[in-house]
Design an enzyme around this catalytic site. Structure first.
Site, PDB file in Angstrom:
ATOM      1  N   HIS A 101       0.837  -1.215   0.000  1.00 45.16           N
ATOM      2  CA  HIS A 101       0.000   0.000   0.000  1.00 45.16           C
ATOM      3  C   HIS A 101       0.863   1.251   0.000  1.00 45.16           C
ATOM      4  O   HIS A 101       2.073   1.195   0.222  1.00 45.16           O
ATOM      5  CB  HIS A 101      -0.926   0.016   1.222  1.00 45.16           C
ATOM      6  N   ASP A 103       0.644   4.899   2.057  1.00 41.43           N
ATOM      7  CA  ASP A 103      -0.091   5.436   3.204  1.00 41.43           C
ATOM      8  C   ASP A 103      -1.083   6.500   2.775  1.00 41.43           C
ATOM      9  O   ASP A 103      -0.730   7.443   2.052  1.00 41.43           O
ATOM     10  CB  ASP A 103       0.885   6.035   4.227  1.00 41.43           C
ATOM     11  N   HIS A 257       4.797   0.076   0.348  1.00 43.78           N
ATOM     12  CA  HIS A 257       5.502  -0.693   1.380  1.00 43.78           C
ATOM     13  C   HIS A 257       4.606  -1.807   1.907  1.00 43.78           C
ATOM     14  O   HIS A 257       3.393  -1.814   1.683  1.00 43.78           O
ATOM     15  CB  HIS A 257       6.031   0.206   2.501  1.00 43.78           C
ATOM     16  N   ARG A 272       4.969   5.701  14.173  1.00 44.76           N
ATOM     17  CA  ARG A 272       4.991   6.360  12.860  1.00 44.76           C
ATOM     18  C   ARG A 272       4.429   7.771  12.959  1.00 44.76           C
ATOM     19  O   ARG A 272       3.407   7.987  13.606  1.00 44.76           O
ATOM     20  CB  ARG A 272       4.150   5.547  11.859  1.00 44.76           C
TER      21      ARG A 272
HETATM   22  C1  SIN Z   1       2.974   0.821   7.842  1.00 43.00           C
HETATM   23  O1  SIN Z   1       3.179   2.029   7.980  1.00 43.00           O
HETATM   24  O2  SIN Z   1       2.262   0.378   6.970  1.00 43.00           O
HETATM   25  C2  SIN Z   1       3.669  -0.142   8.779  1.00 43.00           C
HETATM   26  C3  SIN Z   1       5.007  -0.544   8.258  1.00 43.00           C
HETATM   27  C4  SIN Z   1       5.723  -1.437   9.229  1.00 43.00           C
HETATM   28  O3  SIN Z   1       5.278  -1.593  10.366  1.00 43.00           O
HETATM   29  O4  SIN Z   1       6.759  -1.975   8.855  1.00 43.00           O
END
Ligand code: SIN
Length: 282
Positions: A101, A103, A257, A272
């Site tokens: 995806h 973000d 990612h 995050r």
């Molecule tokens: C995310 O922001 O999608 C999570 C990525 C992760 O935890 O590695």
């Protein structure tokens, strides 16, 4: 703080670079931030090791890159609504971000970048994969590139966050709210032109893209299926193995990612912050 010893080392052919010689917890001078921003735009995702970031320091760092997002469905930390805790407890089965995806592509103005900090990392597993959507676009034939450049796609948080969503409500360790009622559908170009480099990148993803604008879901499915397969081709990717204190900053305009869920029985704890809009100084 000025960092004169910053070193940038590429980690893969398509994207990714590790930056050393900078302490992200310090108040950084404009030149250092500019060098990190340039590296981010060039390499699409940059990694740092051995950092100590309190939530305050992570917010301060994020704010140097632009205004910070408050997630509409995932509760932020108490006192730090911009900081999202991404936690998977040993007994949890579903992880957050466990699929390709970009973000917040489900918002009217999607996030431009994310800064993820590793607090507690499993002994093995829990890596994050990144895929360059600029490389994915450039690998297509000129004919398909031209066709895609004329299309828009419809994105929505519905699959992930609506009451019928397939995963959000199963993540018991995180305060994930189900969206009440309509989550909204927002249209973005299938090919984004990066505002800082002019480089083009595909901008559809399996988590949030529902259909091509003006096409039915059934008509959209074959093209989206092709793109979703194409966009994750191994040569477009890099993989980051976390340690506690690692930081990744990625450019959501050109990178997918995927948080791997291969550490059953172990705890993983990340924080995050997500950058909504461009840098304060343009
Ligand atoms: C995310 O922001 O999608 C999570 C990525 C992760 O935890 O590695």
């Amino acid at each position: 703080m000025v960092s004169n010893s910053m070193n940038i080392r590429r980690v893969a052919g398509a994207l990714g670079a590790e930056i050393s010689g900078v302490d992200l917890a310090q108040p950084l001078d404009d030149q250092t931030i500019l060098r990190i921003r340039r590296a981010l735009v060039e390499h699409q995702v940059v990694f740092f090791r051995d950092q100590i970031l309190t939530p305050e320091a992570q917010v301060r760092l994020g704010a140097r890159f632009g205004s910070l997002n408050i997630h509409p469905y995932v509760a932020g930390m108490a006192g730090h609504p911009e900081v999202m805790e991404i936690i998977k407890e040993p007994e949890d089965r579903v992880n957050f971000g466990g699929g390709w995806h970009s973000d917040m592509s489900f918002l009217p103005a999607p996030a431009i970048a994310s800064i993820l900090y590793g607090v507690e990392i499993p002994d093995f597993g829990g890596d994050t994969l990144f895929a360059s959507q600029a490389a994915a676009f450039e690998a297509l034939s000129p004919g398909l590139q031209r066709t895609l450049e004329g299309l828009n796609a419809v994105h929505s948080a519905g699959r992930e966050y609506s009451p019928q969503g397939h995963s959000a409500q199963k993540r018991k360790s995180m305060a994930v709210a189900e969206a009440e009622g309509a989550v909204g559908e927002f249209v973005h170009p299938v090919v984004l032109i990066h505002p800082e480099t002019g480089r083009k990148a595909l901008y559809v993803n399996p988590a949030f893209t529902l259909r091509i604008e003006g096409w039915t879901k059934r008509e959209s499915r074959p093209l989206l299926h092709f793109l979703f397969e194409h966009c994750r081709y191994e040569a477009f990717t890099c993989r980051f193995a976390w340690s506690a204190g690692s930081v990744a900053i990625w450019d959501n305009r050109s990178v997918w990612h995927f948080a791997l869920n291969d550490y059953a029985g172990q705890r993983r704890h990340m924080r995050r912050v997500t950058i909504d809009a461009g840098p304060p100084d343009g």
